[in-house]
Scaffold this active site. Structure first.
Site, PDB file in Angstrom:
ATOM      1  N   GLY A  92       0.830  -1.211   0.000  1.00 14.72           N
ATOM      2  CA  GLY A  92       0.000   0.000   0.000  1.00 14.72           C
ATOM      3  C   GLY A  92       0.859   1.254   0.000  1.00 14.72           C
ATOM      4  NE  ARG A 158      -2.466  -3.971  -0.210  1.00 14.77           N
ATOM      5  CZ  ARG A 158      -1.743  -3.692   0.866  1.00 14.77           C
ATOM      6  NH1 ARG A 158      -0.723  -4.456   1.201  1.00 14.77           N
ATOM      7  NH2 ARG A 158      -2.043  -2.650   1.616  1.00 14.77           N
ATOM      8  CG  ASP A 184       3.551  -7.413   6.900  1.00 13.68           C
ATOM      9  OD1 ASP A 184       3.191  -6.770   5.887  1.00 13.68           O
ATOM     10  OD2 ASP A 184       2.746  -7.895   7.709  1.00 13.68           O
ATOM     11  CG  ASP A 214      -0.971  -0.720   9.165  1.00 11.84           C
ATOM     12  OD1 ASP A 214      -1.514   0.400   9.060  1.00 11.84           O
ATOM     13  OD2 ASP A 214      -1.433  -1.747   8.638  1.00 11.84           O
ATOM     14  N   GLY A 258      -5.220   0.427  10.206  1.00 15.68           N
ATOM     15  CA  GLY A 258      -4.542  -0.332  11.261  1.00 15.68           C
ATOM     16  C   GLY A 258      -5.218  -1.679  11.358  1.00 15.68           C
ATOM     17  CD  GLU A 313      -7.817  -1.099   8.147  1.00 19.67           C
ATOM     18  OE1 GLU A 313      -6.615  -1.040   7.883  1.00 19.67           O
ATOM     19  OE2 GLU A 313      -8.698  -1.124   7.269  1.00 19.67           O
ATOM     20  CE1 TYR A 366      -6.640   2.658   0.615  1.00 21.80           C
ATOM     21  CE2 TYR A 366      -8.977   3.186   0.613  1.00 21.80           C
ATOM     22  CZ  TYR A 366      -7.954   2.257   0.574  1.00 21.80           C
ATOM     23  OH  TYR A 366      -8.256   0.921   0.501  1.00 21.80           O
ATOM     24  CG  LEU A 367      -8.462  12.027   3.248  1.00 23.25           C
ATOM     25  CD1 LEU A 367      -9.316  12.837   4.222  1.00 23.25           C
ATOM     26  CD2 LEU A 367      -7.831  12.945   2.232  1.00 23.25           C
ATOM     27  NE  ARG A 369      -2.821   3.567   1.456  1.00 23.11           N
ATOM     28  CZ  ARG A 369      -3.077   2.322   1.150  1.00 23.11           C
ATOM     29  NH1 ARG A 369      -2.991   1.382   2.076  1.00 23.11           N
ATOM     30  NH2 ARG A 369      -3.387   1.972  -0.068  1.00 23.11           N
TER      31      ARG A 369
HETATM   32  O1  F6P Z   1      -0.717  -1.907   5.211  1.00 22.25           O
HETATM   33  C1  F6P Z   1      -1.082  -0.612   5.416  1.00 22.25           C
HETATM   34  C2  F6P Z   1      -2.540  -0.375   5.206  1.00 22.25           C
HETATM   35  O2  F6P Z   1      -2.622   0.996   5.188  1.00 22.25           O
HETATM   36  C3  F6P Z   1      -3.473  -1.002   6.238  1.00 22.25           C
HETATM   37  O3  F6P Z   1      -3.637  -0.301   7.428  1.00 22.25           O
HETATM   38  C4  F6P Z   1      -4.762  -1.071   5.464  1.00 22.25           C
HETATM   39  O4  F6P Z   1      -5.622  -2.054   5.947  1.00 22.25           O
HETATM   40  C5  F6P Z   1      -4.286  -1.419   4.107  1.00 22.25           C
HETATM   41  O5  F6P Z   1      -3.014  -0.849   3.972  1.00 22.25           O
HETATM   42  C6  F6P Z   1      -5.229  -1.010   3.002  1.00 22.25           C
HETATM   43  O6  F6P Z   1      -4.552  -1.005   1.798  1.00 22.25           O
HETATM   44  P1  F6P Z   1      -5.145  -1.266   0.334  1.00 22.25           P
HETATM   45  O7  F6P Z   1      -6.561  -0.826   0.347  1.00 22.25           O
HETATM   46  O8  F6P Z   1      -4.274  -0.490  -0.555  1.00 22.25           O
HETATM   47  O9  F6P Z   1      -4.977  -2.721   0.104  1.00 22.25           O
END
Ligand code: F6P
Length: 446
Positions: A92, A158, A184, A214, A258, A313, A366-367, A369
């Protein structure tokens, strides 16, 4: 990984071979001469910093565990002018990715005279020919102002890709230094790439840089992006508080990211200090009953007229029907606790009390990050990148650049991917949350 079972070997940093080339940095090896110093491989950063624990280990004749200290080495392995590097960003988005890319390019180019730096597009997919993604050539002029923007100029994706195909690609491109910016799952991929490189006896260094809002990477005090994320989440809390006090029996409810770790929620709550309940994945809570959330919010409303709740979350999943879904990184997709709490709180106040509750729900999602890094994260990103380059140029590999007790460190990828860091209820950070909010120690969770 069980921290009590750690051995000195677990902290060992692999190397591609003897570093015999004098570093072009021209630093000093003499402490006290007022010139910046090289770092030697013998310098280390203590893992356990608790005095009594340390003394006990020494008394028992157990080895003192320490990370290798990061920093520029006097002798390096690669000749910069004949070395090619590649950078990839996976997982992400996260504030600061562009800062890291920029600093990698600047450090490689200007300090070590590396002339070819590839930017791999869309994460690990960018190595796989079938996707047909272009590869960028990164020069200082291309990255000059990218730190002003959120996101990643390389974009991301991803999920894992075939490790053999990734190493084939690195080999074809004649890349000697691979910088992997990720969390991770990405770092677990980087470890596999490193192992495949070792198996093929290639001379390619793999260096990870800890990216995730996170903050759930173990053996690293802090990942980059966290601070920016909780600062932005704080703005949502400020609005939630304003809304809550702006109506009779107002409740401001904020959901933040989170999935498995509550660091964003806890830090944002502390930064704003206007939150009454912080719900995180690590601490279960009941909804009903005397110690449950509903009754506590009711007591708070009767006493103070308003309440602010922040929920991560991944919190309270035990109250929801999760579909058992996973994303392409293999992470569980949490059911929506924010929407659930909003409707269940409404239902509770309507059916069980005489209070007409005013719930304002904010999901900054998403704001938090997709913005550019704040000043503190920007500095950290630069330091991570500079040290990643020092490590790679010195021929070190299979490592993550980290930070432990205020010092920059080398963390073996195997260690950094051996588990997940969570916010322990015994961590002083959680105690601060309890003290700042007045939230009870026990909210009736299992
Ligand atoms: O891994 C970071 C994170 O921001 C998590 O807190 C969140 O659940 C996830 O990415 C959401 O990412 P995406 O919607 O891009 O898969």
């Amino acid at each position: 990984m069980d921290k009590d079972r750690l051995k000195p070997e677990d902290f060992h940093i692999p190397s591609l071979g003897e570093a015999t080339i004098p570093s072009p940095l021209g630093l000093s090896t003499v402490m006290g001469d007022d010139i910046a110093n090289y770092v030697t491989d013998d310098e280390s950063v203590l893992f356990h910093t608790d005095r009594d624990l340390l003394l006990q280990q020494i008394r028992e004749g157990r080895p003192v565990l320490a990370f290798e200290k990061a920093g520029p080495r006097k002798s390096i392995y690669f000749d910069g002018s004949k070395t090619r590097a590649a950078v990839v960003t996976c997982g992400g988005l996260c504030p600061g990715i562009n800062n890291v890319i920029r600093s990698l390019v600047m450090e490689l180019t200007y300090r070590y005279h590396v002339q070819t730096i590839y930017g791999i597009k869309y994460g690990y997919r960018g190595f796989i020919p079938d996707y047909g993604y272009e590869t960028l050539l990164l020069e200082p002029g291309d990255v000059n102002d990218i730190h002003e923007k959120g996101g990643s100029i390389l974009a991301s994706s991803r999920g894992p890709q075939e490790i053999g195909a990734i190493v084939d690609c690195l080999n074809r491109m004649n890349v000697s230094l691979l910088f992997v910016i990720g969390g991770d799952g990405t770092l677990a991929g980087a470890l596999k790439i490193h192992e495949e490189i070792q198996r093929r006896e290639l001379k390619i260094a793999v260096i990870g840089i800890p990216k995730t809002i996170d903050n759930d990477i173990p053996f690293v005090d802090k990942t980059f992006g966290l601070e920016t994320a909780f600062s932005i989440a704080g703005e949502a809390i400020r609005c939630a508080h304003t809304e809550a006090v702006g109506a009779p029996f107002g409740v401001g409810l904020v959901k933040v990211m989170g999935r498995m770790s509550g660091f964003i929620a806890a830090n944002a709550a502390l930064a704003l200090n206007e939150v009454n309940f912080v719900l995180i994945p690590e601490v279960e809570f009941a909804l009903k009953g005397e110690r449950g959330l509903f009754s506590l919010v009711e007591q708070r409303l009767r006493k103070r007229g308003h309440a602010v709740i922040i929920v991560a979350e991944g919190a309270g999943q035990e109250h929801l029907n999760t579909a058992g879904e996973t994303d392409s990184s293999g992470n569980p997709v949490p059911a929506d606790i924010g929407i659930f709490l909003k409707s269940e709180l409404k239902r509770y106040f309507k059916t069980s009390t005489d209070i007409y509750v005013n719930i304002k729900y904010i999901d900054p999602s998403y704001l938090v990050r997709s913005v550019a890094a704040n000043a503190h994260d920007a500095i950290y990103c630069m330091q991570l990148a500079q040290n990643a380059v020092h490590a790679g140029m010195a021929g070190k590999t299979g490592l993550l650049v980290g930070n432990w007790n205020g010092r920059m460190t080398h963390v073996p990828l195997a260690l950094a991917t051996s588990g997940r860091k969570i916010l322990s209820p015994e961590d002083p950070l959680w105690l601060s949350v309890l003290e700042a909010t007045g939230q009870p120690l026990d909210m009736g969770g299992g």
